[in-house]
Design an enzyme around this catalytic site. Structure first.
Site, PDB file in Angstrom:
ATOM      1  N   ASP A   1      -0.408   4.985   1.195  1.00  0.00           N
ATOM      2  CA  ASP A   1      -0.666   5.877   2.142  1.00  0.00           C
ATOM      3  C   ASP A   1      -0.503   5.412   3.584  1.00  0.00           C
ATOM      4  O   ASP A   1      -1.045   4.016   3.530  1.00  0.00           O
ATOM      5  CB  ASP A   1      -2.047   6.320   2.152  1.00  0.00           C
ATOM      6  CG  ASP A   1      -2.347   7.409   0.803  1.00  0.00           C
ATOM      7  OD1 ASP A   1      -1.998   8.500   0.877  1.00  0.00           O
ATOM      8  OD2 ASP A   1      -2.701   6.654  -0.136  1.00  0.00           O
TER       9      ASP A   1
ATOM     10  N   ASP B   1       0.965  -1.085  -0.057  1.00  0.00           N
ATOM     11  CA  ASP B   1       0.003  -0.054   0.082  1.00  0.00           C
ATOM     12  C   ASP B   1       0.861   1.265   0.133  1.00  0.00           C
ATOM     13  O   ASP B   1       2.126   1.186   0.445  1.00  0.00           O
ATOM     14  CB  ASP B   1      -0.706  -0.156   1.176  1.00  0.00           C
ATOM     15  CG  ASP B   1      -1.932   0.965   1.449  1.00  0.00           C
ATOM     16  OD1 ASP B   1      -2.262   1.555   0.357  1.00  0.00           O
ATOM     17  OD2 ASP B   1      -2.045   1.537   2.535  1.00  0.00           O
TER      18      ASP B   1
END
Length: 215
Positions: free
Chosen positions: A13, A11
């Site tokens: 963020d 991922d």
């Protein structure tokens, strides 16, 4: 061409970088608190991600696309990010990003860190302004799993040769699908279910887990 030994998909963020980029965009639009609240609820698994994304993006309508430059200057890689990518490359791994964020920032991060693959969302811009909509395929939890499988297959890898890492509820299926699934400074729902955990913001800890597993 040398044989690919493994794949890390992560991922962006609050994993690759410290911030939630959509929250920064929200701040620039003057709706920071509302956007951050929706983000937090989505990451805890309380809201449907697609719905949460659309709600947050709608608040950005009318922002000039020059906003991305401003926001990019406020983004910081988590400790060990580039060192992790370099070390994995030296071991014959590929690295991919799957993000519910946006290509406008994620592509630049990938280039800066030397990352091989990117899948993110697209914000619609017309005449230099955000319309408050996304276009194309939305990166949901299912799309994250699909990209993990696609990139593994593309490199002739089994899922047992993959690593997936993230912090939010929408990362969980990907984390559970990979050979090594890692919760990174994650929400409680993710910490409880992920096979491995990194509890301090240092991405190079992935190497410790990889060595421990002995892949």
């Amino acid at each position: 061409m040398s044989e690919v030994k493994g794949l890390l998909v992560m991922d962006v963020d609050s994993t690759l970088v410290q911030e939630e980029v959509i929250d920064l965009l929200g701040e620039e639009a003057g709706v920071g608190r509302e956007v951050a609240e929706i983000t937090e609820r989505a990451m805890r698994g309380e809201l449907d991600f697609r719905q949460a994304l659309n709600e947050r993006v709608a608040t950005l309508k009318g922002l000039p696309d020059s906003i991305f430059e401003k926001v990019y200057a406020r983004i910081h890689f988590n400790k060990g990010a580039k060192e992790l990518v370099d070390e994995l490359h030296s071991r014959g791994f590929k690295v991919g990003l799957v993000s519910g964020g946006f290509h406008e920032t994620v592509d630049r991060l990938a280039k800066e860190a030397g990352i091989d693959y990117v899948k993110a969302n697209h914000l619609e811009v017309i005449d230099g302004f955000l319309t408050g909509k996304v276009y194309g395929e939305i990166v949901t939890k299912d799309v994250k799993v699909a990209k993990l499988k696609d990139w593994a297959a593309e490199n002739g890898l089994k899922l047992s040769q993959t690593i997936a890492m993230g912090d939010g509820a929408n990362d969980l299926p990907m984390i559970k699908t990979a050979g090594i699934g890692i919760a990174f400074c994650a929400k409680p729902i993710v910490r409880v279910q992920a096979p491995y955990q990194i509890t301090e913001p240092d991405l190079y800890k992935v190497i410790e887990i990889l060595d421990e597993v002995g892949k």
